[in-house]
Design a protein around this motif. Structure first.
Motif, short mmCIF file in Angstrom:
data_model
loop_
_atom_site.label_atom_id
_atom_site.label_comp_id
_atom_site.label_asym_id
_atom_site.label_seq_id
_atom_site.Cartn_x
_atom_site.Cartn_y
_atom_site.Cartn_z
N ASP A 165 35.88 4.04 -18.53
CA ASP A 165 35.85 3.11 -17.41
C ASP A 165 36.64 1.85 -17.77
O ASP A 165 36.79 1.52 -18.95
N HIS A 206 37.36 -2.31 -16.10
CA HIS A 206 37.13 -3.32 -15.07
C HIS A 206 38.04 -4.52 -15.31
O HIS A 206 38.40 -4.82 -16.45
N HIS A 251 28.81 1.76 -18.01
CA HIS A 251 29.37 2.72 -17.04
C HIS A 251 30.01 3.91 -17.76
O HIS A 251 29.82 5.05 -17.35
MG MG Z 1 32.66 0.90 -13.57
#
Ligand code: MG
Length: 389
Positions: free
Chosen positions: A241, A243, A275
């Motif tokens: 993941d 961000h 995540h």
């Molecule tokens: Mg995420």
């Protein structure tokens, strides 16, 4: 087959195990003893209700555990009394009207075979009351306080009583009323029936229906369970993941807020580490990804702590009889320095994953100022997990 309610007596303090929580919360191959026990009763179709009698101070823990293993909808959890007899009396008052049979079982007998529960139910439906037991096979001695043997006990007719102890509901209520009237205290339900002069049948069970009382019993139970289980499944999962870093947001990684000038942008708390870990676990379960389970479009997940999502993902794995063996996680970030925060993060993650911190490995890497992480535009994380059944 007549309907039956199981009363799982898990009210004991279990002090002989030497643990701070009662023995029914100790783990057997990674799953709490009480959960094994309840799962066995869930496999018997005639059991239509389960009442779990927990120690008052551990009632909340018991409820949380049942929720974690997705058993909460099938069980009523109540606080027990001082003695086992008190606990069962409280449970008995809650047995549904349409349940002609009650099966009382020790929470600490997790290896009960559902087929043996069924045989006991049938015998009690026929005869009024039946309990599981095994003939005594060792020679028994009475021994004086100075350890001198006094004599050998005739063992021909001796049996060890186990549970479940199944009784027709009305009859068990009568036996309790009689015992209360006479201030009689018995160590099991059969004793109350014997006191009132009602016959109880003995159904031959198995030596493997151990009551886990001491640490040694736990090791023996694990060995038996390993034999019984089909080859344990191993499942691997990977998660990734990323961000974006923005001003005006807190930086949350592994459930921990880390002081930094920038924070991660996202619908939830944008905890990129959690995540990636959730995705890895879902991957190992063959359950898609985090977006499928907790969509961005759902307002319930706005600003939510990702550690809560992680705990839910672990619950989903547990419902599939899978638990985390270990996780290896790499966070890719140019800034800030993460290593000093790892011990606290590990603790938070381990707690959500129901494992020891040693099962969670955390690593940090930069990309030598290359790419979006190097330019500090974002942070990414990779996770690899192993789950086992
Ligand atoms: Mg995420």
């Amino acid at each position: 087959m007549q309907k039956a309610t199981a009363i799982i007596a898990a009210g004991g303090a279990g002090l002989r195990m030497g643990t701070s929580t009662p023995k029914q919360f100790s783990e057997l191959l990674g799953v709490p003893i009480l959960i094994h026990t309840i799962r066995a009763f869930r496999q018997v179709p005639a059991i239509t209700a389960i009442i779990v009698v927990a120690p008052a101070q551990h009632r909340a823990l018991t409820c949380a555990l049942l929720a974690r293993y997705q058993l909460a909808d099938h069980c009523t959890v109540i606080s027990g009394g001082k003695l086992r007899q008190d606990s069962v009396r409280i449970g008995l008052a809650l047995v549904p009207e349409d349940s002609p049979l009650v099966a009382v079982h020790d929470g600490a007998r997790p290896l009960i075979d559902p087929a043996d529960i069924q045989r006991c139910l049938e015998a009690a439906a026929d005869k009024g009351a039946a309990i599981l037991g095994v003939p005594v096979k060792d020679t028994l001695k009475t021994v004086a306080a100075d350890t001198t043997i006094r004599h050998t006990v005739e063992r021909e007719s001796l049996w060890q009583a186990q549970t479940p102890q199944v009784v027709q509901t009305d009859l068990l209520k009568k036996a309790f009323a009689r015992a209360d009237q006479d201030s009689f205290v018995g160590t099991d339900e059969a004793a109350l029936l014997e006191h009132g002069g009602w016959p109880v049948m003995m159904v031959e069970g198995s030596e493997t229906n151990l009551k886990i009382t001491r640490p040694d019993d736990l090791r023996m139970a694990e060995a038996i369970l390993m034999q019984k289980q089909p080859a344990r499944q191993m499942r691997i999962g990977h998660g990734f993941d990323a961000h974006r870093l923005v001003p005006g947001r807190p930086l949350i990684l592994g459930g921990l807020e880390i002081p930094h000038v920038l924070g991660l942008l996202g619908h939830s708390d944008a905890d990129v580490l959690s995540h990636a870990l959730c995705d890895a676990i879902l991957g190992a379960c063959g359950e898609g990804d985090i977006g499928r389970h907790f969509p961005d479009s759902d307002q319930r997940y706005k600003g939510i702590s990702s550690i809560k999502l992680l705990a839910q993902v672990i619950g989903l794995a547990a419902a599939r009889h899978l638990r985390l063996v270990n996780a290896d996680i790499t966070v890719v970030a140019e800034q800030p320095k993460l290593a000093p925060h790892f011990p606290a993060m590990r603790k938070i993650i381990a707690e959500a994953c129901l494992v020891e911190p040693a099962a969670i490995n955390l690593k940090a890497s930069t990309t030598e100022k290359m790419g979006y992480t190097g330019r500090e535009e974002g942070i990414s994380a990779h996770a690899v997990v192993l789950l086992t059944g």
